[in-house]
Design a protein around this motif. Structure first.
Motif, PDB file in Angstrom:
ATOM      1  N   GLU A 150       0.844  -1.207   0.000  1.00  0.00           N
ATOM      2  CA  GLU A 150       0.000   0.000   0.000  1.00  0.00           C
ATOM      3  C   GLU A 150       0.873   1.248   0.000  1.00  0.00           C
ATOM      4  O   GLU A 150       0.668   2.174  -0.777  1.00  0.00           O
ATOM      5  N   LYS A 151       1.860   1.253   0.879  1.00  0.00           N
ATOM      6  CA  LYS A 151       2.711   2.428   0.998  1.00  0.00           C
ATOM      7  C   LYS A 151       3.495   2.684  -0.283  1.00  0.00           C
ATOM      8  O   LYS A 151       3.870   3.818  -0.580  1.00  0.00           O
ATOM      9  N   LEU A 152       3.774   1.621  -1.018  1.00  0.00           N
ATOM     10  CA  LEU A 152       4.534   1.771  -2.267  1.00  0.00           C
ATOM     11  C   LEU A 152       3.603   1.901  -3.475  1.00  0.00           C
ATOM     12  O   LEU A 152       4.018   1.722  -4.617  1.00  0.00           O
ATOM     13  N   HIS A 153       2.334   2.168  -3.201  1.00  0.00           N
ATOM     14  CA  HIS A 153       1.338   2.395  -4.255  1.00  0.00           C
ATOM     15  C   HIS A 153       1.138   1.199  -5.171  1.00  0.00           C
ATOM     16  O   HIS A 153       1.003   1.330  -6.379  1.00  0.00           O
ATOM     17  N   LEU A 154       1.195   0.017  -4.592  1.00  0.00           N
ATOM     18  CA  LEU A 154       0.887  -1.200  -5.359  1.00  0.00           C
ATOM     19  C   LEU A 154      -0.270  -1.884  -4.661  1.00  0.00           C
ATOM     20  O   LEU A 154      -0.223  -2.080  -3.441  1.00  0.00           O
ATOM     21  N   LYS A 155      -1.311  -2.258  -5.427  1.00  0.00           N
ATOM     22  CA  LYS A 155      -2.467  -2.887  -4.790  1.00  0.00           C
ATOM     23  C   LYS A 155      -2.106  -4.303  -4.346  1.00  0.00           C
ATOM     24  O   LYS A 155      -1.742  -5.139  -5.171  1.00  0.00           O
ATOM     25  N   PRO A 156      -2.202  -4.565  -3.053  1.00  0.00           N
ATOM     26  CA  PRO A 156      -1.798  -5.892  -2.576  1.00  0.00           C
ATOM     27  C   PRO A 156      -2.558  -7.012  -3.285  1.00  0.00           C
ATOM     28  O   PRO A 156      -1.964  -8.016  -3.680  1.00  0.00           O
ATOM     29  N   GLY A 157      -3.859  -6.847  -3.453  1.00  0.00           N
ATOM     30  CA  GLY A 157      -4.660  -7.898  -4.070  1.00  0.00           C
ATOM     31  C   GLY A 157      -4.177  -8.243  -5.469  1.00  0.00           C
ATOM     32  O   GLY A 157      -4.224  -9.391  -5.907  1.00  0.00           O
ATOM     33  N   GLU A 158      -3.667  -7.228  -6.147  1.00  0.00           N
ATOM     34  CA  GLU A 158      -3.247  -7.432  -7.534  1.00  0.00           C
ATOM     35  C   GLU A 158      -1.844  -8.015  -7.625  1.00  0.00           C
ATOM     36  O   GLU A 158      -1.546  -8.818  -8.495  1.00  0.00           O
ATOM     37  N   PHE A 159      -0.987  -7.598  -6.692  1.00  0.00           N
ATOM     38  CA  PHE A 159       0.424  -7.915  -6.864  1.00  0.00           C
ATOM     39  C   PHE A 159       0.957  -9.078  -6.046  1.00  0.00           C
ATOM     40  O   PHE A 159       1.919  -9.722  -6.438  1.00  0.00           O
ATOM     41  N   LEU A 160       0.331  -9.340  -4.898  1.00  0.00           N
ATOM     42  CA  LEU A 160       0.958 -10.300  -3.980  1.00  0.00           C
ATOM     43  C   LEU A 160       1.222 -11.661  -4.605  1.00  0.00           C
ATOM     44  O   LEU A 160       2.202 -12.317  -4.293  1.00  0.00           O
ATOM     45  N   ASN A 161       0.336 -12.091  -5.507  1.00  0.00           N
ATOM     46  CA  ASN A 161       0.498 -13.432  -6.056  1.00  0.00           C
ATOM     47  C   ASN A 161       1.169 -13.454  -7.421  1.00  0.00           C
ATOM     48  O   ASN A 161       1.214 -14.483  -8.084  1.00  0.00           O
ATOM     49  N   LYS A 162       1.693 -12.306  -7.834  1.00  0.00           N
ATOM     50  CA  LYS A 162       2.390 -12.284  -9.118  1.00  0.00           C
ATOM     51  C   LYS A 162       3.838 -12.718  -8.947  1.00  0.00           C
ATOM     52  O   LYS A 162       4.399 -12.620  -7.863  1.00  0.00           O
ATOM     53  N   TYR A 163       4.421 -13.169 -10.071  1.00  0.00           N
ATOM     54  CA  TYR A 163       5.843 -13.483 -10.073  1.00  0.00           C
ATOM     55  C   TYR A 163       6.600 -12.271 -10.598  1.00  0.00           C
ATOM     56  O   TYR A 163       6.054 -11.487 -11.384  1.00  0.00           O
ATOM     57  N   MET A 190      21.800   0.322   0.009  1.00  0.00           N
ATOM     58  CA  MET A 190      21.204   0.351  -1.329  1.00  0.00           C
ATOM     59  C   MET A 190      22.309   0.522  -2.357  1.00  0.00           C
ATOM     60  O   MET A 190      23.048   1.493  -2.330  1.00  0.00           O
ATOM     61  N   ASP A 191      22.409  -0.474  -3.265  1.00  0.00           N
ATOM     62  CA  ASP A 191      23.470  -0.465  -4.258  1.00  0.00           C
ATOM     63  C   ASP A 191      22.879  -0.025  -5.595  1.00  0.00           C
ATOM     64  O   ASP A 191      22.237  -0.822  -6.270  1.00  0.00           O
ATOM     65  N   GLU A 192      23.080   1.215  -5.965  1.00  0.00           N
ATOM     66  CA  GLU A 192      22.527   1.781  -7.201  1.00  0.00           C
ATOM     67  C   GLU A 192      21.061   1.384  -7.366  1.00  0.00           C
ATOM     68  O   GLU A 192      20.690   0.814  -8.386  1.00  0.00           O
ATOM     69  N   PRO A 193      20.216   1.676  -6.408  1.00  0.00           N
ATOM     70  CA  PRO A 193      18.866   1.113  -6.425  1.00  0.00           C
ATOM     71  C   PRO A 193      18.031   1.561  -7.621  1.00  0.00           C
ATOM     72  O   PRO A 193      17.113   0.870  -8.025  1.00  0.00           O
ATOM     73  N   PHE A 194      18.365   2.717  -8.180  1.00  0.00           N
ATOM     74  CA  PHE A 194      17.534   3.212  -9.292  1.00  0.00           C
ATOM     75  C   PHE A 194      18.289   3.164 -10.604  1.00  0.00           C
ATOM     76  O   PHE A 194      17.833   3.656 -11.622  1.00  0.00           O
ATOM     77  N   GLY A 195      19.470   2.566 -10.575  1.00  0.00           N
ATOM     78  CA  GLY A 195      20.373   2.617 -11.729  1.00  0.00           C
ATOM     79  C   GLY A 195      19.842   1.939 -12.968  1.00  0.00           C
ATOM     80  O   GLY A 195      20.160   2.342 -14.077  1.00  0.00           O
ATOM     81  N   ALA A 196      19.043   0.883 -12.788  1.00  0.00           N
ATOM     82  CA  ALA A 196      18.636   0.108 -13.953  1.00  0.00           C
ATOM     83  C   ALA A 196      17.329   0.617 -14.550  1.00  0.00           C
ATOM     84  O   ALA A 196      16.817   0.039 -15.500  1.00  0.00           O
ATOM     85  N   LEU A 197      16.782   1.689 -13.992  1.00  0.00           N
ATOM     86  CA  LEU A 197      15.460   2.131 -14.439  1.00  0.00           C
ATOM     87  C   LEU A 197      15.564   3.228 -15.496  1.00  0.00           C
ATOM     88  O   LEU A 197      16.537   3.984 -15.540  1.00  0.00           O
ATOM     89  N   THR A 201      10.670   6.339 -14.884  1.00  0.00           N
ATOM     90  CA  THR A 201      10.374   5.455 -13.763  1.00  0.00           C
ATOM     91  C   THR A 201      11.250   5.804 -12.571  1.00  0.00           C
ATOM     92  O   THR A 201      10.788   5.851 -11.425  1.00  0.00           O
ATOM     93  N   ARG A 202      12.541   6.076 -12.873  1.00  0.00           N
ATOM     94  CA  ARG A 202      13.464   6.381 -11.797  1.00  0.00           C
ATOM     95  C   ARG A 202      12.961   7.585 -11.001  1.00  0.00           C
ATOM     96  O   ARG A 202      12.947   7.592  -9.788  1.00  0.00           O
ATOM     97  N   ASN A 203      12.510   8.575 -11.747  1.00  0.00           N
ATOM     98  CA  ASN A 203      12.046   9.785 -11.108  1.00  0.00           C
ATOM     99  C   ASN A 203      10.863   9.538 -10.184  1.00  0.00           C
ATOM    100  O   ASN A 203      10.812  10.007  -9.059  1.00  0.00           O
ATOM    101  N   LYS A 204       9.921   8.715 -10.681  1.00  0.00           N
ATOM    102  CA  LYS A 204       8.746   8.416  -9.870  1.00  0.00           C
ATOM    103  C   LYS A 204       9.147   7.692  -8.596  1.00  0.00           C
ATOM    104  O   LYS A 204       8.666   7.987  -7.507  1.00  0.00           O
ATOM    105  N   ILE A 205      10.051   6.741  -8.773  1.00  0.00           N
ATOM    106  CA  ILE A 205      10.410   5.937  -7.603  1.00  0.00           C
ATOM    107  C   ILE A 205      11.217   6.752  -6.612  1.00  0.00           C
ATOM    108  O   ILE A 205      11.039   6.637  -5.403  1.00  0.00           O
ATOM    109  N   GLN A 206      12.076   7.613  -7.130  1.00  0.00           N
ATOM    110  CA  GLN A 206      12.824   8.480  -6.225  1.00  0.00           C
ATOM    111  C   GLN A 206      11.875   9.333  -5.389  1.00  0.00           C
ATOM    112  O   GLN A 206      12.073   9.542  -4.199  1.00  0.00           O
ATOM    113  N   LYS A 207      10.817   9.798  -6.068  1.00  0.00           N
ATOM    114  CA  LYS A 207       9.833  10.621  -5.366  1.00  0.00           C
ATOM    115  C   LYS A 207       9.144   9.813  -4.257  1.00  0.00           C
ATOM    116  O   LYS A 207       9.081  10.247  -3.113  1.00  0.00           O
TER     117      LYS A 207
END
Lengths: 335, 519
Positions: A150-163, A190-197, A201-207
């Motif tokens: 929830e805090k990371l803006h991902l719906k638990p119901g949708e994501f918890l069972n995904k691979y 954190m080792d270059e946590p946003f480096g591969a994005l 996307t990087r900007n959103k996640i940094q925010k």
């Protein structure tokens, strides 16, 4: 063109720059992580040379440098993925060598550039790894996983069972962060946590990263080669080169008081932008509308340059005026 | 269509045997596979941890893989005897390489970032292995097990050579007897087994992503399949006989023994290559063999007398082209010098010297002639050339060398020898095509392989060695203008053999006595 888009998105994704954003106000910050004269040699190669660092509780320390400067090695020595060749490392005053490395690591969140999510585990199972190692019961784990998503803006119901393979890069990185935070460790590496994005996307996640209350009282050590990222997220920056620390301190010190020619030339290319970013609009134009007072000059300039293309923007700045004010402000400051 | 019909009817007729062989085959395959996984998996894990061992372990498993199957089975006999034990062990060795290699590769190919993140989160080595490396390596690992399974289904056919049963019994019996239906009755089910197991394992491989605990299914499954293998029961007759696949299916072999003697002995199918040794080592009590084989002497075996004459006589004698005989009449007299000089036991010991002591056929031939006062120094060549041939085995080399020495010492002819002319067909064709003039042949071979008369006639003739000799002599003359000279004396025929010691202990000298002893 792509550079413009890149900067633009950075701009609009940004919140105001405010030093020590991530750290809670602590009256007497105690040292969380301390490195004393730490070196690391691989064969005849000394990759980290006798460095000493102190990171206060709740502080975000960014290890900045080009690849091969020893920053990742330094990070990995903190959770003993690499053992230091000499020197000592303390976490919460305890020498890390006195602890079982596995127990030590379970108490330290670890985020990698390529997430390192287990491809054969669902999102829920990935997040549950450390809590399970710590022996949490499943009810507690489920509650915590849902809460984090929830805090990371991902719906638990949708994501918890995904691979992981079913998620986008940004979603994977968020899950990586959730996994590192699952057991609420006081320290996060954190080792270059946003480096591969990609930049957007990087900007959103940094925010999100900056907004995340979970991180407010965490002691964070982050490795990056991205100067903007460092200035944006760090309470303190530690600039490294060839295994040595060139300068450490608050971001603005790097601009106002570079310790050496190396430091200033390292920042040179980015200097103007960084300075623009580091100067608040209110500092050069006290009469600015209150809704715009928390913008910095860089953001204001970009809005002004894009004026007309973005009718929904209420701000109304004149580019030339801004630059003039900025220069006056700078020369005034300097002289 | 007719072929298919008769294949089906053959399979229906032999359904009991077919079921038994198929179950034994499945059992052999999976018992060995089970052991291979049990040992190969930890070895693969070990070398993924200690990479400097990888080269040695994989190299060694690779070398095992290159040993010809039948040779490997042969090596096993002194260690493990005959039957399922050596077969399973050999199959286990063959399955080892794909399993070790794929475990190693599978684990190595796991994304290092994933391993590092597992370690960074505080998983122990064991937890990383069990929860990360093995599950992620599982598809590659299963591919290795698939490969091993298919290899094992194939190699398990060879188990029939060392009395371990399986579908190889039909296959090799069929090859030896030139019986296509019998070959197919073994080969088709073997191929179907390979396809079926490969398919099942490919399904298991796909299930992996659904996180089914494959190991939990695989191991009991393997065990159940392994249990199909029922080690041949110790019940039955007091003695155990090992017969070649060919002997098992011949009317002048096992079928004749049953029909004419009423012999009811417990039998296993085994290859000629390991049979004698197995008899010596008391793995087998009775074997089928050839009466002048050097191994009789090497392994201290004795031939049981064929008192009801079911084995056709195979008396050796030189055969010669009529035109050569006419041109060089002195040849007949010279070759007949040897007539009656070599009996079965003499020939056996000569063969023993060549096959086991590895003396040259020339030396053995000369020693024999010298000892019997038949050797003369070569005479100067003044006449024409006579050409000798031989098939490609020791006994024929010895005989040809003797003839060559006799001709050189007693005539003025130039002697040319062409040894190693393969089997009967090649040698006889060389003779009729005027490429050689003389070679040693056996009466039974002349009768059954070259002349091939009706079965009734064969049965009548084979009761007497003279009748066979007379028949081949007159027929060869008539059809091919080839003469049979006087027989040398020994009879290299099928024979039942036992260890000398056991034979005298239980007082069994003839096949009839054997039959009475068993009953």
């Amino acid at each position: 063109m792509s550079d413009i888009i890149y900067d633009f998105h950075r701009l609009f994704g940004r919140r105001t720059y405010k030093p020590c954003l991530l750290s809670a106000t602590i009256l007497l910050p105690s040292t969380m992580i301390r490195l004393e004269n730490v070196s690391k040699t691989f064969g005849s190669d000394t990759v980290v040379k006798n460095i000493s660092l102190e990171i206060a509780e709740g502080e975000t320390m960014v290890l900045l440098g080009t690849s091969g400067c020893g920053k990742t090695t330094t990070l990995r020595m903190i959770n003993r993925l690499i053992e230091a060749s000499s020197g000592q490392i303390f976490i919460h005053g305890q020498n890390i060598l006195d602890q079982n490395p596995e127990i030590l690591r379970r108490g330290i969140g670890y985020v990698l550039q390529n997430t390192g999510l287990f491809p054969h585990y669902t999102v829920a199972e990935n997040i549950a790894i450390v809590p399970k190692l710590l022996g949490w019961d499943s009810e507690k784990i489920n509650k915590r996983s849902g809460e984090l998503l929830e805090k990371l803006h991902l719906k638990p119901g949708e994501f918890l069972n995904k691979y992981p393979s079913e998620l986008s890069g940004g979603q994977q990185q968020r899950i990586g962060l959730a996994r590192a935070l699952a057991a609420d460790p006081p320290v996060l590496l954190m080792d270059e946590p946003f480096g591969a994005l990609d930049p957007i996307t990087r900007n959103k996640i940094q925010k999100d990263f900056k907004d995340l209350d979970e991180l407010k009282n965490k002691t964070i050590v982050m490795v990056t080669h991205d100067v903007y990222e460092a200035f944006e997220l760090a309470d303190k920056i530690c600039l490294m080169d060839k295994g040595e620390i060139k300068q450490q301190g608050a971001p603005e010190e790097f601009l106002s008081n570079p310790a050496s020619h190396f430091v200033s030339s390292f920042l040179k290319e980015q200097r103007l932008q960084l300075e623009l970013q580091n100067t608040m609009l209110s500092a050069i134009d006290p009469g600015v509308m209150s809704s715009d007072s928390n913008l910095n000059v860089w953001e204001a300039l970009n809005i002004s340059l894009k004026k007309g293309h973005k009718p929904e923007e209420s701000a109304d700045f004149e580019t030339a005026e801004l630059i003039k004010n900025f220069i006056r402000h700078k020369t005034g400051n300097n002289g | 269509m007719a072929e298919q019909q008769s294949l089906l009817s053959f399979m229906a007729e032999q359904s009991g045997k077919l079921t038994e062989q198929t179950l034994a085959h499945i059992g052999l395959t999976f018992t060995s596979l089970f052991i291979s996984v049990l040992i190969g998996l930890p070895l693969g894990i070990l070398i993924s941890r200690k990479k400097n061992l990888a080269g040695i372990v994989l190299g060694f498993a690779g070398i095992l893989q290159t040993i010809p199957s039948i040779a490997l089975l042969g090596f096993m006999i002194p260690l493990l005897g005959i039957g399922p034990k050596p077969a399973i062990f050999a199959l286990f060795l063959y399955a080892l390489l794909p399993i070790i290699r794929n475990t190693f590769t599978g684990i190595n190919e796991v994304d290092p970032v994933v391993k590092e993140s597992a370690k960074g989160m505080g998983m122990s080595d064991w937890q990383i292995l069990r929860r990360v490396e093995l599950p992620l390596a599982m598809p590659v690992l299963l591919a290795g097990i698939r490969t091993a399974t298919v290899i094992n289904v194939g190699v398990a056919t060879l188990a029939a050579y060392i009395a371990a049963g399986g579908l190889g019994e039909f296959i090799f019996g069929g090859i030896a007897l030139n019986n296509t239906n019998m070959i197919l009755a073994g080969a088709v089910p073997a191929a179907l087994l390979a396809i079926l197991f490969d398919f099942i394992l490919s399904r298991l491989q796909k299930l992996n992503l659904k996180k089914v605990k494959i190991a939990l299914i695989l191991f009991p499954l393997t065990l159940i399949l392994s249990s199909f293998y029922l080690i041949p029961s110790a019940l039955g007759s007091k003695l155990l006989a090992g017969f070649t696949p060919e002997f098992m299916g011949r009317s002048d072999g096992y079928l004749g023994l049953k029909k004419v003697y009423g012999l009811n002995i417990r039998t296993v199918v085994i290859s000629d290559a390991v049979m004698y040794k197995a008899a010596q080592q008391k793995q087998l009590d009775v074997i089928s063999g050839y009466s002048t084989d050097g191994r009789l002497k090497a392994y201290d075996l004795v031939v049981l007398e064929d008192d009801k004459h079911i084995f056709p006589p195979y008396y050796a004698a030189p055969v010669i082209r009529d035109d050569a005989l006419k041109k060089y009449p002195e040849v007949e007299r010279t070759l007949n010098i040897l007539s009656g000089k070599i009996n079965d036991s003499v020939m056996t010991s000569l063969n023993y010297r060549v096959d086991f002591l590895h003396e040259t056929p020339e030396k053995v031939a000369k020693d024999f002639l010298v000892k019997n006062g038949l050797y003369k120094d070569p005479r100067p060549v003044t006449g024409g050339t006579i050409r000798l041939g031989s098939k490609i085995f020791g006994e024929q080399y010895i005989l040809t060398n003797m003839y060559s020495m006799l001709l050189k010492g007693n005539t003025n002819l130039e002697v040319e020898t062409k040894t190693g002319l393969g089997g009967t067909k090649i040698c006889f064709d060389a003779l009729t095509n005027n490429q050689i003039d003389i070679y040693p042949e056996y009466t039974g071979t002349g009768l059954l392989v070259i002349l091939q008369p009706e079965e009734k006639l064969v049965q009548k003739l084979t009761l007497s060695k003279e009748a066979v000799y007379n028949f081949v002599q007159s027929e060869f003359e008539k059809r091919y203008q080839v003469s049979w000279l006087k027989p040398i004396g020994f009879n290299n025929t099928y024979a039942l053999m036992m260890r000398k010691k056991q034979s005298s202990q239980i007082g069994v000298k003839t096949i009839s006595q054997l039959k009475n002893y068993i009953r």
